[in-house]
Enzyme design. Structure first.
Site, short mmCIF file in Angstrom:
data_model
loop_
_atom_site.label_atom_id
_atom_site.label_comp_id
_atom_site.label_asym_id
_atom_site.label_seq_id
_atom_site.Cartn_x
_atom_site.Cartn_y
_atom_site.Cartn_z
N ASP A 134 -2.85 64.42 12.04
CA ASP A 134 -2.14 64.48 10.70
C ASP A 134 -1.29 65.64 10.53
N CYS A 189 -6.21 40.38 11.08
CA CYS A 189 -6.14 39.92 9.52
C CYS A 189 -6.26 38.49 9.58
N CYS A 192 -5.72 36.58 5.70
CA CYS A 192 -6.42 37.19 4.78
C CYS A 192 -4.96 38.09 4.08
N CYS A 199 -3.61 45.89 -4.20
CA CYS A 199 -2.68 47.13 -4.46
C CYS A 199 -2.09 47.15 -5.87
N CYS A 215 3.46 54.27 -3.59
CA CYS A 215 1.85 54.47 -3.02
C CYS A 215 1.03 55.54 -3.95
N CYS A 242 -5.90 57.21 -2.53
CA CYS A 242 -6.37 55.93 -3.06
C CYS A 242 -7.07 55.13 -2.03
N CYS A 245 -6.81 49.78 -1.04
CA CYS A 245 -6.43 48.50 -0.10
C CYS A 245 -7.56 48.37 1.16
N CYS A 249 -10.98 45.24 1.99
CA CYS A 249 -10.91 44.86 3.30
C CYS A 249 -11.92 44.37 3.95
C1 B12 Z 1 3.26 59.56 5.88
C2 B12 Z 1 1.78 59.22 5.79
C3 B12 Z 1 1.27 58.58 4.59
C4 B12 Z 1 2.30 58.45 3.77
C5 B12 Z 1 2.91 56.84 4.08
C6 B12 Z 1 1.64 55.76 4.61
C7 B12 Z 1 2.34 54.94 5.52
N1 B12 Z 1 1.71 53.92 5.68
O1 B12 Z 1 3.33 55.15 6.08
C8 B12 Z 1 1.21 58.02 2.32
C9 B12 Z 1 1.25 59.64 1.99
C10 B12 Z 1 1.40 57.02 1.43
C11 B12 Z 1 -0.09 57.96 3.09
C12 B12 Z 1 -1.19 57.48 2.46
C13 B12 Z 1 -2.45 57.24 3.28
N2 B12 Z 1 -2.60 57.78 4.19
CO1 B12 Z 1 -1.46 58.49 5.63
N3 B12 Z 1 -0.33 59.22 7.06
C14 B12 Z 1 1.13 59.43 7.07
C15 B12 Z 1 1.43 59.87 8.51
C16 B12 Z 1 1.74 61.46 8.32
C17 B12 Z 1 2.57 59.36 8.94
C18 B12 Z 1 2.70 57.63 8.87
C19 B12 Z 1 4.16 57.35 9.21
O2 B12 Z 1 4.65 57.54 9.98
N4 B12 Z 1 4.38 56.29 8.31
C20 B12 Z 1 5.89 55.61 8.57
C21 B12 Z 1 5.80 54.17 8.59
C22 B12 Z 1 6.98 53.69 9.00
O3 B12 Z 1 5.03 54.12 10.00
P1 B12 Z 1 3.57 53.46 10.35
O4 B12 Z 1 2.83 53.26 8.96
O5 B12 Z 1 2.91 53.93 11.46
O6 B12 Z 1 4.19 51.89 10.93
C23 B12 Z 1 4.95 51.75 11.86
C24 B12 Z 1 4.21 50.90 13.03
O7 B12 Z 1 3.00 51.00 12.98
C25 B12 Z 1 4.94 49.60 12.90
N5 B12 Z 1 4.21 48.67 12.52
C26 B12 Z 1 3.29 48.02 12.06
N6 B12 Z 1 2.72 46.86 12.64
C27 B12 Z 1 3.57 46.48 13.67
C28 B12 Z 1 3.33 45.66 14.51
C29 B12 Z 1 4.26 45.44 15.56
C30 B12 Z 1 3.95 44.43 16.55
C31 B12 Z 1 5.31 46.63 15.98
C32 B12 Z 1 6.06 46.68 16.94
C33 B12 Z 1 5.12 47.82 14.72
C34 B12 Z 1 4.36 47.68 13.92
O8 B12 Z 1 5.83 49.67 11.80
C35 B12 Z 1 6.26 51.06 11.38
C36 B12 Z 1 7.49 51.73 12.11
O9 B12 Z 1 7.36 52.09 13.58
C37 B12 Z 1 0.22 59.55 9.16
C38 B12 Z 1 -0.03 60.46 10.42
C39 B12 Z 1 0.87 60.45 11.50
N7 B12 Z 1 1.52 61.42 11.95
O10 B12 Z 1 1.02 59.34 12.01
C40 B12 Z 1 -1.02 59.58 8.14
C41 B12 Z 1 -2.10 58.56 8.31
C42 B12 Z 1 -1.68 57.31 8.66
N8 B12 Z 1 -2.74 58.44 6.99
C43 B12 Z 1 -3.91 58.14 7.12
C44 B12 Z 1 -4.75 58.04 5.86
C45 B12 Z 1 -6.35 58.21 6.09
C46 B12 Z 1 -4.18 57.87 4.59
C47 B12 Z 1 -4.76 57.23 3.37
C48 B12 Z 1 -5.97 56.20 3.64
C49 B12 Z 1 -5.30 58.19 2.44
C50 B12 Z 1 -5.80 57.96 1.21
N9 B12 Z 1 -7.02 57.41 1.05
O11 B12 Z 1 -5.08 58.16 0.06
C51 B12 Z 1 -3.59 56.57 2.52
C52 B12 Z 1 -3.36 55.14 3.15
C53 B12 Z 1 -2.13 54.47 2.64
C54 B12 Z 1 -1.78 53.16 3.42
N10 B12 Z 1 -2.03 52.03 2.78
O12 B12 Z 1 -1.03 53.39 4.32
C55 B12 Z 1 -4.65 58.27 8.42
C56 B12 Z 1 -4.89 56.64 8.85
C57 B12 Z 1 -5.97 56.46 9.77
C58 B12 Z 1 -5.92 55.15 10.18
N11 B12 Z 1 -7.37 54.70 10.33
O13 B12 Z 1 -5.29 54.53 10.50
C59 B12 Z 1 -3.42 58.94 9.25
C60 B12 Z 1 -3.25 58.26 10.58
C61 B12 Z 1 -3.72 60.29 9.41
C62 B12 Z 1 -4.87 60.70 10.28
N12 B12 Z 1 -4.53 61.39 11.48
O14 B12 Z 1 -5.98 60.01 10.22
N13 B12 Z 1 0.01 58.49 4.38
S1 SF4 Z 2 -7.50 43.45 3.52
FE1 SF4 Z 2 -7.92 43.97 5.87
S2 SF4 Z 2 -8.20 42.02 7.14
FE2 SF4 Z 2 -7.16 41.55 5.02
S3 SF4 Z 2 -4.77 41.70 5.35
FE3 SF4 Z 2 -5.76 43.56 4.68
S4 SF4 Z 2 -6.04 44.77 6.17
FE4 SF4 Z 2 -6.00 42.74 7.02
S1 SF4 Z 3 -3.39 53.42 -0.93
FE1 SF4 Z 3 -3.24 51.35 -0.40
S2 SF4 Z 3 -3.90 50.15 -2.57
FE2 SF4 Z 3 -3.68 52.46 -3.06
S3 SF4 Z 3 -1.41 52.61 -3.72
FE3 SF4 Z 3 -1.36 53.03 -1.49
S4 SF4 Z 3 -1.15 50.98 -0.44
FE4 SF4 Z 3 -1.75 50.65 -2.66
#
Ligand code: B12
Ligand code: SF4
Ligand code: SF4
Length: 316
Positions: A134, A189, A192, A199, A215, A242, A245, A249
């Site tokens: 991260d 998933c 589900c 959210c 978010c 937060c 979500c 799960c």
């Molecule tokens: C920016 C960021 C955030 C942002 C945006 C969240 C988001 N989901 O994008 C904010 C601040 C909201 C956030 C929140 C949280 N985050 Co954050 N965040 C990041 C960060 C720095 C980058 C994520 C990113 O690039 N997002 C941009 C989107 C577009 O990319 P993406 O989600 O990866 O999705 C891509 C692909 O996966 C794809 N995709 C999805 N499904 C599929 C299926 C197929 C077939 C394909 C081709 C593509 C695809 O679509 C996207 C475009 O490529 C990462 C660390 C990192 N460097 O990766 C941590 C990270 C994702 N965060 C993490 C955590 C723990 C959280 C929180 C749980 C913290 C909390 N409790 O508040 C929340 C969760 C919220 C949520 N539901 O996502 C962890 C997740 C760990 C895990 N088990 O996955 C990470 C990996 C950090 C770490 N090193 O542990 N986060």
């Molecule tokens: S709650 Fe968990 S199992 Fe259900 S859709 Fe979300 S990520 Fe998938």
């Molecule tokens: S962490 Fe998950 S439940 Fe909370 S606001 Fe973000 S997407 Fe919604």
């Protein structure tokens, strides 16, 4: 290096990762994750990265670790659980997200990865590597999928069948070949949609990305300004991150996991009452949170979040 050595080293890396406390570990070959480009670009063009401008820069580096670390050949991807049953005790108190309990994970995860690298360098001298958790814009969740650790749920977070989703991802990029795991191509998933329905702010998009502008994790941490008024009623006492979500799960309901001791909540923080949170002084903020991930925000931001979450109006 002959294949057998790569296999032995890969098995050794996974064993060592377990000894260092990582719950899961997989290995992927470095490549450009080109299948993510369209989704990523659409997400940025729609402004869903909010004020996190670094996520929109150097997309070629974001998808290809070979451009981040020259000579990169392999990625060791780890998961370190922060799941805990020990939570804050006062049900009325402002809520911390569970990943903030205990020590700041950035240092814990990269520290363990650097120890893993030192071990690799003894077994295979001359190898170089770099550890991330991260602290870069590498696409960590897609790399977790690529290394076979799990799939991205509808909430976009990486889920592992054994330990659920409450784990930090760590990545060690290496300039040596290893034996690679099969990517996870399944989606467990099914039908589900509980995370989408639960959210509080409707931040989860249908294509498994998150609209960070909505978010609560972004609004209470990354977005340093005031929380837009329309979201304040939906905070539900959350003041830092937060977990909603993930809490709903089914994959997190009974994870087969022992979380890292570093992430246990301290007695003092676990026991804080509403009044203690409201009157938190700058000195106590420093003493209680300087070694946790909460130090990511300034005192003023946390106090504003507390005020918003408790819906008091006025300033603290
Ligand atoms: C920016 C960021 C955030 C942002 C945006 C969240 C988001 N989901 O994008 C904010 C601040 C909201 C956030 C929140 C949280 N985050 Co954050 N965040 C990041 C960060 C720095 C980058 C994520 C990113 O690039 N997002 C941009 C989107 C577009 O990319 P993406 O989600 O990866 O999705 C891509 C692909 O996966 C794809 N995709 C999805 N499904 C599929 C299926 C197929 C077939 C394909 C081709 C593509 C695809 O679509 C996207 C475009 O490529 C990462 C660390 C990192 N460097 O990766 C941590 C990270 C994702 N965060 C993490 C955590 C723990 C959280 C929180 C749980 C913290 C909390 N409790 O508040 C929340 C969760 C919220 C949520 N539901 O996502 C962890 C997740 C760990 C895990 N088990 O996955 C990470 C990996 C950090 C770490 N090193 O542990 N986060
Ligand atoms: S709650 Fe968990 S199992 Fe259900 S859709 Fe979300 S990520 Fe998938
Ligand atoms: S962490 Fe998950 S439940 Fe909370 S606001 Fe973000 S997407 Fe919604």
């Amino acid at each position: 290096m002959p294949g057998k050595d790569n296999r032995e080293l890969s098995e050794g890396i996974k064993q060592k990762a377990g000894e260092l406390g990582f719950n899961i570990c997989g290995i992927a070959r470095v490549r450009g994750l080109v299948e993510n480009v369209v989704r990523l670009r659409d997400w940025i063009e729609a402004g869903m990265n909010d004020k996190m401008a670094y996520l929109a820069r150097d997309l070629d580096k974001r998808i290809d670790p070979g451009r981040v670390f020259s000579g990169a050949k392999s990625l060791v991807v780890t998961g370190l659980s922060y799941y805990s049953d020990v939570l804050q005790r006062d049900p009325e108190a402002p809520l911390l997200s569970r990943y903030t309990y205990g020590a700041d994970y950035h240092g814990v995860v990269t520290g363990k990865l650097n120890r893993l690298l030192e071990w690799i360098q003894i077994v295979r001298p001359g190898v170089s590597g770099r550890a991330f958790s991260d602290n870069s814009s590498i696409l960590e969740k897609p790399w977790g999928r690529e290394a076979g650790l799990g799939w991205q749920g509808r909430h976009s977070i990486l889920i592992n069948k054994k330990i659920g989703s409450m784990f930090f991802i760590g990545i060690l990029i290496l300039d040596t070949e290893l034996e690679y795991d099969k990517p996870c191509t399944e989606d467990y998933c099914g039908t589900c949609r509980q995370c989408i329905e639960a959210c509080p702010t409707g931040a989860i998009n249908e294509n498994r990305t998150i609209d960070a502008r909505k978010c609560i994790a972004n609004l209470t941490i990354e977005n340093r300004g005031p929380i837009p008024a329309e979201f304040v009623p939906h905070l539900g006492k959350r003041i830092f991150g937060c977990d909603r979500c993930q809490e709903v799960c089914p994959w997190n309901h009974d994870p087969d996991v022992v979380s890292a001791p570093e992430f246990t909540i301290s007695e003092e923080i676990a026991g804080m009452s509403v009044d203690e949170w409201k009157s938190l002084s700058r000195e106590s903020f420093q003493r209680l949170f300087s070694t946790t991930a909460i130090s990511r925000v300034k005192y003023e931001k946390l106090m504003n979040n507390i005020r918003d979450a408790l819906n008091q109006g006025g300033s603290l």
